[in-house]
Design a protein around this motif. Sequence first.
Motif, PDB file in Angstrom:
ATOM      1  N   SER A 126       0.810  -1.215   0.000  1.00 13.55           N
ATOM      2  CA  SER A 126       0.000   0.000   0.000  1.00 13.55           C
ATOM      3  C   SER A 126       0.844   1.266   0.000  1.00 13.55           C
ATOM      4  O   SER A 126       0.528   2.240  -0.692  1.00 13.55           O
ATOM      5  N   MET A 127       1.918   1.280   0.791  1.00 10.40           N
ATOM      6  CA  MET A 127       2.736   2.485   0.876  1.00 10.40           C
ATOM      7  C   MET A 127       3.488   2.726  -0.438  1.00 10.40           C
ATOM      8  O   MET A 127       3.696   3.881  -0.838  1.00 10.40           O
ATOM      9  N   ASP A 128       3.884   1.646  -1.109  1.00 10.72           N
ATOM     10  CA  ASP A 128       4.507   1.803  -2.428  1.00 10.72           C
ATOM     11  C   ASP A 128       3.504   2.399  -3.405  1.00 10.72           C
ATOM     12  O   ASP A 128       3.864   3.227  -4.259  1.00 10.72           O
ATOM     13  N   ALA A 129       2.240   1.995  -3.274  1.00  8.18           N
ATOM     14  CA  ALA A 129       1.203   2.527  -4.152  1.00  8.18           C
ATOM     15  C   ALA A 129       1.025   4.026  -3.937  1.00  8.18           C
ATOM     16  O   ALA A 129       0.783   4.772  -4.893  1.00  8.18           O
ATOM     17  N   LEU A 130       1.183   4.488  -2.685  1.00  5.04           N
ATOM     18  CA  LEU A 130       1.134   5.930  -2.421  1.00  5.04           C
ATOM     19  C   LEU A 130       2.267   6.648  -3.135  1.00  5.04           C
ATOM     20  O   LEU A 130       2.059   7.680  -3.772  1.00  5.04           O
ATOM     21  N   SER A 131       3.452   6.118  -2.995  1.00  4.23           N
ATOM     22  CA  SER A 131       4.630   6.755  -3.584  1.00  4.23           C
ATOM     23  C   SER A 131       4.546   6.814  -5.101  1.00  4.23           C
ATOM     24  O   SER A 131       5.059   7.746  -5.732  1.00  4.23           O
TER      25      SER A 131
END
Length: 267
Positions: free
Chosen positions: A95-100
Amino acid sequence: MFTATVLDDPLLVRVGQRMSLTPRAESLITPVNDLCAGLTRLFEGAGSDLWDARRCFVMAASDYGAALLGPALHDALRAEAPGLSVHFVNHSGHSMDALSEGAADFVVIPRGALVALQWPSDQSALLWKEEHVLVVRRDHPLAARDVVSEDDIAPWGQVSFEPQWYPDPGGRGDFVTETGKRSAASSTIMVEQFCVPALVALETGAVATMPARLLARLQSHLPLQQLGNACSSFEMMLAWGAITHDDARHFWFRELLLRLAARVGGS
């Protein structure tokens, strides 16, 4: 006058008995009106061209986050931004990679996880504070007790939330129980959804662990009973990426989420 000083023009001059605009001031009328209209569309949101290119926000969240924010979002978007939609997707280790990368707009996540990830503090905000509680069905033998111990729970088994995406496996215990430890005898089932433990508890004699705010919403529909005091406390955060940090649409929706979260936090 500050504005006149910055523009190096008086803007207003006396002509006889009245004040008149200078040529410089007259040239600013149209751009200033356009700027004010744009700001109005930005903060009102509803029905404006602001949403023409972006009609769906993607939020990675657990079923708990979606359950608490979903109803308020449904009503707010219908009232303030008809046509705008939100897609809740399951929170995962990506999920955090998707934010970035801009593939997701927001992640609803515990503060402890953000700290472990060293997420930039200017790209997150507090949603609400929460507590984990132990829950059984209302006719459970333990339901009448004011205090329960691990020994009391062990014979019945426990159903709890155990997120595999949590970045620090050693820290998961703080997200679940008071001691940060769980005996093998009491850990019957571990799931990655918040609502499932309550449903299992209803069908069995198991003791479930779940957030107090979620329990409060389910109790009006399901025969559930909290056992004793809260097991642990935590904070839920809203996180976003640098790629959308200065986006006007994103900023408007971010402020809406925080406004709605304040209502959730106060309930």
